[in-house]
Design an enzyme around this catalytic site. Sequence first.
Site, PDB file in Angstrom:
ATOM      1  CG  HIS A  84      -8.371   0.163  -2.888  1.00 45.17           C
ATOM      2  ND1 HIS A  84      -7.646  -0.970  -2.544  1.00 45.17           N
ATOM      3  CD2 HIS A  84      -8.981   0.576  -1.726  1.00 45.17           C
ATOM      4  CE1 HIS A  84      -7.810  -1.215  -1.252  1.00 45.17           C
ATOM      5  NE2 HIS A  84      -8.609  -0.309  -0.734  1.00 45.17           N
ATOM      6  NE  ARG A  89     -10.450  -5.046   0.549  1.00 47.73           N
ATOM      7  CZ  ARG A  89      -9.665  -4.066   1.007  1.00 47.73           C
ATOM      8  NH1 ARG A  89     -10.189  -3.001   1.585  1.00 47.73           N
ATOM      9  NH2 ARG A  89      -8.343  -4.115   0.855  1.00 47.73           N
ATOM     10  NE  ARG A 111      -3.842   0.661   1.893  1.00 53.41           N
ATOM     11  CZ  ARG A 111      -5.078   0.760   2.412  1.00 53.41           C
ATOM     12  NH1 ARG A 111      -5.304   1.494   3.487  1.00 53.41           N
ATOM     13  NH2 ARG A 111      -6.084   0.136   1.844  1.00 53.41           N
ATOM     14  CD  GLN A 155     -13.111  -1.693  -0.707  1.00 55.19           C
ATOM     15  OE1 GLN A 155     -12.351  -1.645   0.247  1.00 55.19           O
ATOM     16  NE2 GLN A 155     -14.347  -2.173  -0.606  1.00 55.19           N
ATOM     17  CB  CYS A 191     -13.961   1.556  -0.079  1.00 52.62           C
ATOM     18  SG  CYS A 191     -13.581   3.316  -0.010  1.00 52.62           S
ATOM     19  CG  ASP A 250     -13.303   6.684  -1.171  1.00 49.27           C
ATOM     20  OD1 ASP A 250     -13.230   6.542   0.066  1.00 49.27           O
ATOM     21  OD2 ASP A 250     -12.288   6.666  -1.907  1.00 49.27           O
TER      22      ASP A 250
HETATM   23  N1  NVA Z   1      -9.750   6.910  -1.495  1.00 47.18           N
HETATM   24  C1  NVA Z   1      -9.415   6.452  -0.169  1.00 47.18           C
HETATM   25  C2  NVA Z   1      -9.698   4.997  -0.036  1.00 47.18           C
HETATM   26  C3  NVA Z   1      -9.447   4.424   1.328  1.00 47.18           C
HETATM   27  C4  NVA Z   1      -9.709   2.948   1.390  1.00 47.18           C
HETATM   28  C5  NVA Z   1      -7.944   6.747   0.110  1.00 47.18           C
HETATM   29  O1  NVA Z   1      -7.123   6.560  -0.803  1.00 47.18           O
HETATM   30  O2  NVA Z   1      -7.630   7.183   1.204  1.00 47.18           O
HETATM   31  N1   CP Z   2     -11.209   0.107   2.378  1.00 51.32           N
HETATM   32  C1   CP Z   2      -9.945  -0.022   2.815  1.00 51.32           C
HETATM   33  O1   CP Z   2      -9.026  -0.274   2.047  1.00 51.32           O
HETATM   34  O2   CP Z   2      -9.795   0.140   4.154  1.00 51.32           O
HETATM   35  P1   CP Z   2      -8.439   0.315   4.957  1.00 51.32           P
HETATM   36  O3   CP Z   2      -7.849   1.645   4.554  1.00 51.32           O
HETATM   37  O4   CP Z   2      -8.842   0.294   6.388  1.00 51.32           O
HETATM   38  O5   CP Z   2      -7.503  -0.803   4.599  1.00 51.32           O
END
Ligand code: NVA
Ligand code: CP
Length: 304
Positions: A133, A291, A106, A136, A263, A223
């Site tokens: 992502h 997930r 990540r 997800q 998400c 989101d």
């Molecule tokens: N768009 C959000 C998704 C979190 C799961 C982010 O990148 O923070």
């Molecule tokens: N939706 C998602 O990816 O959640 P986290 O940021 O908690 O991993």
Amino acid sequence: MSEPIKHLKKLGDLSTEQIMSILNLADQLKYEQKHGISHPLLAGKTLGMIFQKASTRTRVSFEVGMYQLGGNALFLSSRDLQIGRGEPIADTARVLSRYLDGIMIRTFAQQEVEDLAAYGSIPIINGLTDYAHPCQVLADLMTIRERKGSFKGLKLCFIGDGNNMANSLIVGCIKVGMQVSIACPDAYQPDAGLMAWASQNGQFAVSSDIAAMVKDADVVYTDVWASMGNEGEAEQRKQAFAGYQVNDAVMAPAKPDAMVLHCLPAHRGEEITAAVLEAHADEIFEEAENRLHAQKAVLVMLMR
Ligand code: NVA
Ligand code: CP
């Protein structure tokens, strides 16, 4: 049988058949887990999980998923790795490939995922970048098919920031044959290349006309307005996205039986009201649970 999958860098790399194979295996693994049937398909294997950003769902579901598959997972915070002190991704990839059987990462730049795959010799899984992502969206597609029976004739409308989630939803939904619309301010549209691809390969629309985009949607998705890395723009974004909140009025043009997905994490009172979130809590938390199942399928397909 679909072609073997080497990495999960982004959904655009997968064929429709490969996506459907992951979803079918995810359904099977979910069934087995619910019925107490163990499936130690990755016994003796280790997944490294590199995190340059925070996570609740991704971290826990990958770690538990590896455990349920009979393997191990290592949480590797970039604060503790030498990456955080400037060791190149290319070197990290070549070293970790000699210890691990797969890496989930990540991070911010999609290029880091591509570089890990290019320099390493083990499967690489994108656990979220600024661009995509995919894990997800595999869970999202699994949840949609579970609830609606199939993808045939379904329309998903994403409301809000044209971010990583919007990008991956466009690709995932078009690949399984769904119609996709995006309601967002003009300055916050999804990736231009992905939108061009979607227009050529499926039924796709993008507009700041929220009601037109939501009309007859089977799934409404939202989101956060300020993703990880955008925290400094939070106030500016609150103004830009005012009006893009998923509330009862915004939901009105959708189909009466429309699902709402998020998400998570959610900011009640910003991108979604508490009332809409709670009214759709069943599907939103099933989505979060999925997930685990969808990623176990990915792990098995990549690492077995
Ligand atoms: N768009 C959000 C998704 C979190 C799961 C982010 O990148 O923070
Ligand atoms: N939706 C998602 O990816 O959640 P986290 O940021 O908690 O991993």
